[in-house]
Write a protein that holds these residues in place. Structure first.
Motif, PDB file in Angstrom:
ATOM      1  N   PRO A 189     -26.804   3.097  -6.818  1.00  0.00           N
ATOM      2  CA  PRO A 189     -27.317   2.787  -8.205  1.00  0.00           C
ATOM      3  C   PRO A 189     -28.688   3.880  -8.382  1.00  0.00           C
ATOM      4  N   TYR A 190     -28.533   4.105 -10.018  1.00  0.00           N
ATOM      5  CA  TYR A 190     -29.734   4.905 -10.400  1.00  0.00           C
ATOM      6  C   TYR A 190     -30.228   4.131 -11.605  1.00  0.00           C
ATOM      7  N   ALA A 191     -31.228   3.879 -11.577  1.00  0.00           N
ATOM      8  CA  ALA A 191     -31.964   3.398 -12.999  1.00  0.00           C
ATOM      9  C   ALA A 191     -32.192   4.354 -13.825  1.00  0.00           C
ATOM     10  N   ILE A 192     -31.752   4.482 -15.185  1.00  0.00           N
ATOM     11  CA  ILE A 192     -31.907   5.549 -16.225  1.00  0.00           C
ATOM     12  C   ILE A 192     -32.654   5.373 -17.140  1.00  0.00           C
ATOM     13  N   PRO A 193     -33.854   6.123 -17.591  1.00  0.00           N
ATOM     14  CA  PRO A 193     -34.599   5.841 -18.570  1.00  0.00           C
ATOM     15  C   PRO A 193     -33.952   5.992 -20.146  1.00  0.00           C
ATOM     16  N   GLY A 194     -33.111   4.966 -20.197  1.00  0.00           N
ATOM     17  CA  GLY A 194     -32.356   4.922 -21.424  1.00  0.00           C
ATOM     18  C   GLY A 194     -32.318   3.582 -22.178  1.00  0.00           C
ATOM     19  N   THR A 195     -31.642   3.502 -23.219  1.00  0.00           N
ATOM     20  CA  THR A 195     -31.508   2.274 -23.842  1.00  0.00           C
ATOM     21  C   THR A 195     -30.406   2.086 -24.785  1.00  0.00           C
ATOM     22  N   ILE A 196     -29.946   0.772 -24.295  1.00  0.00           N
ATOM     23  CA  ILE A 196     -28.205   0.607 -24.990  1.00  0.00           C
ATOM     24  C   ILE A 196     -28.887  -0.366 -26.121  1.00  0.00           C
ATOM     25  N   TRP A 197     -28.350   0.009 -27.550  1.00  0.00           N
ATOM     26  CA  TRP A 197     -28.568  -0.997 -28.557  1.00  0.00           C
ATOM     27  C   TRP A 197     -27.426  -1.122 -29.565  1.00  0.00           C
ATOM     28  N   ALA A 198     -27.674  -1.860 -30.626  1.00  0.00           N
ATOM     29  CA  ALA A 198     -26.865  -2.260 -31.556  1.00  0.00           C
ATOM     30  C   ALA A 198     -27.833  -1.609 -32.655  1.00  0.00           C
ATOM     31  N   GLN A 199     -27.276  -0.842 -33.666  1.00  0.00           N
ATOM     32  CA  GLN A 199     -27.941  -0.299 -34.907  1.00  0.00           C
ATOM     33  C   GLN A 199     -27.283  -0.458 -36.152  1.00  0.00           C
ATOM     34  N   TYR A 200     -28.065  -0.501 -37.470  1.00  0.00           N
ATOM     35  CA  TYR A 200     -27.503  -0.810 -38.458  1.00  0.00           C
ATOM     36  C   TYR A 200     -27.419   0.516 -39.553  1.00  0.00           C
ATOM     37  N   ASP A 201     -26.993   0.610 -40.546  1.00  0.00           N
ATOM     38  CA  ASP A 201     -27.050   1.728 -41.410  1.00  0.00           C
ATOM     39  C   ASP A 201     -28.068   1.065 -42.491  1.00  0.00           C
ATOM     40  N   LEU A 202     -29.338   1.658 -42.211  1.00  0.00           N
ATOM     41  CA  LEU A 202     -30.616   1.212 -42.999  1.00  0.00           C
ATOM     42  C   LEU A 202     -30.366   1.701 -44.553  1.00  0.00           C
ATOM     43  N   THR A 203     -29.622   2.317 -44.902  1.00  0.00           N
ATOM     44  CA  THR A 203     -29.417   2.719 -46.205  1.00  0.00           C
ATOM     45  C   THR A 203     -28.810   1.802 -47.131  1.00  0.00           C
ATOM     46  N   ARG A 204     -28.256   0.759 -46.567  1.00  0.00           N
ATOM     47  CA  ARG A 204     -27.359  -0.201 -47.042  1.00  0.00           C
ATOM     48  C   ARG A 204     -27.731  -1.683 -46.861  1.00  0.00           C
ATOM     49  N   ALA A 205     -27.391  -2.387 -48.166  1.00  0.00           N
ATOM     50  CA  ALA A 205     -27.710  -3.832 -47.949  1.00  0.00           C
ATOM     51  C   ALA A 205     -26.696  -4.598 -46.985  1.00  0.00           C
ATOM     52  N   PRO A 206     -26.915  -5.508 -46.162  1.00  0.00           N
ATOM     53  CA  PRO A 206     -27.996  -6.486 -46.169  1.00  0.00           C
ATOM     54  C   PRO A 206     -29.094  -5.721 -45.302  1.00  0.00           C
ATOM     55  N   TRP A 207     -28.664  -4.487 -44.566  1.00  0.00           N
ATOM     56  CA  TRP A 207     -29.258  -4.092 -43.248  1.00  0.00           C
ATOM     57  C   TRP A 207     -30.916  -3.372 -43.687  1.00  0.00           C
ATOM     58  N   ASN A 208     -30.777  -3.206 -44.895  1.00  0.00           N
ATOM     59  CA  ASN A 208     -32.106  -2.643 -45.402  1.00  0.00           C
ATOM     60  C   ASN A 208     -33.351  -3.570 -45.600  1.00  0.00           C
ATOM     61  N   ASP A 209     -32.983  -5.022 -45.459  1.00  0.00           N
ATOM     62  CA  ASP A 209     -33.848  -6.147 -45.432  1.00  0.00           C
ATOM     63  C   ASP A 209     -34.295  -6.309 -43.803  1.00  0.00           C
ATOM     64  N   LYS A 210     -35.691  -5.969 -43.831  1.00  0.00           N
ATOM     65  CA  LYS A 210     -36.440  -6.083 -42.341  1.00  0.00           C
ATOM     66  C   LYS A 210     -36.051  -7.634 -41.850  1.00  0.00           C
ATOM     67  N   ARG A 211     -35.981  -8.664 -42.825  1.00  0.00           N
ATOM     68  CA  ARG A 211     -35.745 -10.096 -42.145  1.00  0.00           C
ATOM     69  C   ARG A 211     -34.227 -10.253 -41.684  1.00  0.00           C
ATOM     70  N   VAL A 212     -33.337  -9.576 -42.330  1.00  0.00           N
ATOM     71  CA  VAL A 212     -32.006  -9.830 -41.672  1.00  0.00           C
ATOM     72  C   VAL A 212     -31.920  -8.823 -40.200  1.00  0.00           C
ATOM     73  N   ARG A 213     -32.584  -7.611 -40.236  1.00  0.00           N
ATOM     74  CA  ARG A 213     -32.319  -7.070 -38.987  1.00  0.00           C
ATOM     75  C   ARG A 213     -33.273  -7.847 -37.877  1.00  0.00           C
ATOM     76  N   GLN A 214     -34.418  -8.463 -38.057  1.00  0.00           N
ATOM     77  CA  GLN A 214     -35.187  -9.406 -37.044  1.00  0.00           C
ATOM     78  C   GLN A 214     -34.465 -10.540 -36.749  1.00  0.00           C
TER      79      GLN A 214
END
Length: 530
Positions: free
Chosen positions: A284-309
């Motif tokens: 095993p090797y611990a990696i300095p990386g992160t796996i995530w889910a991301q949004y298209d911040l140029t569009r609704a509803p993803w441009n609303d911080k409350r939705v993302r949070q």
């Protein structure tokens, strides 16, 4: 805790049959290293960003490497010197390094290669790593057309100079990037796109390309003119897997058709850990990386911080890590890994599922009513389909919102992500592994450079990153990036899920196959087979 549904992906019969044939043919040959790869999108190192990186790391040599302690270890560079102005770098090459036909690797080759990376006609995804160079970004974006205006020039047969647009203390680490390797100027200009064919390709690393059959196999042989320590392994045979790479590798490894597997499929991790023989070969090797889910911040509803949070607070990271990695990965609620300066776990978004419901209601979607159905796009590899399924289920159960899942073959997924620079999307599963251990790689290339097409920035954030990039006092620099990190985590432009641990399987007769730093690279030329 939500129970995971496992996904089983089968490797193609042809790919595995080919691997078996190769395994039988070389069962008694201890000087051949057998492995598997996905089909590289690019064999050209000026373009490589996918599986090609691991293939090309055997063929092409960078100026330097970064060791485990963060020190610069010279490879093709004989010296790297920074002038008192903090902007002018002089690189002297080791003349012992030659192309695989015996011709010298010159400063002109390096200058040509780096300007080629920046040439907008090539459309190289590697170009952002040279954006610090004077006029590089303007040239890459077509604002200027004269390549001689770019701050890269040869000053001798084996010496070239690079001038950055501003003081960039992290640029030294970029000089070790495996993406920034040279190509043979004369061959590329003569053969054009066909320079990567085995009969044309020249490489400056420990191996040369001997043969390639698209979607089937790649064979390399030792480069007799390599300027570093000669490889003890004379040949590398790579079988190309057409389906899930981790699944194909594990099956071939267990059938003794390959000597090394770079990953273990999620559904098989518990079995591998419980198996006496396989667990003894698991590294095993611990990696300095992160796996995530991301949004298209140029569009609704993803441009609303409350939705993302809200969507972030509705996620059970521990359940995801248990399902995807059998608890070998590390759940995280912050984007930057703890090893990257500027990261601060105290900045993580805090709250419960009830808080998530309140935020979604404040955004105009009480109990998910009226929230548009959306699509989660994922690669077929690296456990991403399972991550997408778990997120789909968590968001449905906790918030009442409905998502569909779009799974793409790995190369198709990478092309799709690249096209999102201008094309819309909803949510995608993505990741970032440090290219070099500096916050500029995350705050700069990832966010300001918008490498993953998340489209996040604010004027305050951008100003802090710009200041942090040129600050030469380490303590002050960290404080600047900490301030930027606080803005980033509050904005919640993506949902950090976990820091991965890569799981290698290595046959016991393979010795000295080392994991290199942040990019999970390996160098077969430095290993040996007993």
């Amino acid at each position: 805790m939500i129970l995971a549904r496992t996904i089983t992906a089968s490797a193609s019969a042809f790919a595995l049959g080919l691997g078996l044939a190769m395994g039988l043919a070389h069962a008694g040959n201890t000087n051949t290293f057998r492995m598997m790869s996905g089909e590289p999108r690019f064999m050209d190192p000026n373009l490589a960003t996918d599986y090609s990186i691991y293939v090309n790391a055997q063929l092409f040599e960078p100026l330097a490497r970064i060791d485990e302690k963060g020190n610069l270890v010279l490879r093709q560079a004989k010296s790297i010197d920074l002038a008192p102005d903090g902007r002018t770098w002089t690189i002297t090459l080791d003349p012992a390094y030659k192309w695989s036909n015996g011709d010298p690797v010159t400063a002109q080759d390096w200058v040509y290669s780096w300007k080629r990376i920046l040439d907008p006609r090539l459309a190289s995804e590697v170009a952002p790593f040279l954006s610090d160079v004077e006029n590089a970004e303007a040239y890459n974006k077509g604002k200027i057309t004269d390549p001689d205006a770019v701050g890269i020039k040869a000053t001798g047969e084996f010496t070239f100079q690079v001038k950055t647009s501003v003081v960039a203390p992290y640029f030294r680490a970029k000089l070790a990037l495996p993406y920034l390797t040279p190509v043979p100027k004369a061959v590329v200009e003569k053969a054009g796109d066909k320079w990567i064919a085995p009969e044309n390709m020249l490489s400056n690393g420990p191996y040369k390309l001997a043969s390639r059959i698209n979607d089937q196999s790649i064979t390399m042989e030792a480069n007799p003119y390599y300027g570093g320590q000669k490889p003890q392994i004379g040949k590398i045979e790579i079988t190309v897997a057409s389906d899930d790479l981790c699944t194909a590798q594990l099956r071939a490894f267990e059938a003794r058709e390959i000597d090394f597997a770079s990953c273990v499929p999620p559904q098989d991790i518990p079995r591998v850990k419980a198996d006496a023989e396989l667990s003894s070969q698991l590294v095993p090797y611990a990696i300095p990386g992160t796996i995530w889910a991301q949004y298209d911040l140029t569009r609704a509803p993803w441009n609303d911080k409350r939705v993302r949070q809200a969507l972030s607070l509705a996620v059970d990271r521990k359940a995801i890590v248990a399902a995807v990695s059998d608890d070998t990965a590390n759940p995280t609620a912050t984007v930057l890994p703890a090893s990257i300066a500027g990261s601060n776990t105290a900045d993580a978004l805090k709250g419960s599922v009830d808080d998530a419901k309140k935020l979604l209601a404040e955004a105009g979607f009480p109990d998910g009513k009226g929230f548009p159905q959306f699509t989660i796009t994922a690669s077929a590899n690296r456990g991403q389909p399972l991550i997408a399924q778990l997120l789909q289920q968590m968001w449905q159960d906790n918030l009442g919102v409905t998502a569909t899942i779009n799974v793409l073959e790995e190369n198709a997924y990478r092309a799709w992500v690249k096209s999102r620079k201008t094309e819309p999307y909803d949510v995608m599963i993505n990741q970032w592994y440090s290219d070099y251990s500096d916050p500029a790689n995350w705050f700069g290339e990832l966010f300001i450079g918008d490498y993953r097409n998340n489209h996040f920035t604010t004027p305050e954030f951008a100003d802090l990153v710009a200041k942090g990039n040129v600050e030469t006092d380490p303590a002050k620099r960290i404080e600047i990036f900490k301030a930027a990190n606080k803005i980033l985590e509050d904005a919640a432009p993506m949902i950090p899920l976990y820091n991965p641990t890569d799981l290698w399987l290595i046959k016991p007769n393979v010795k000295n196959l080392q994991h290199e730093g942040v990019l999970d690279l390996y160098h077969i030329g430095e290993a040996n087979i007993e």
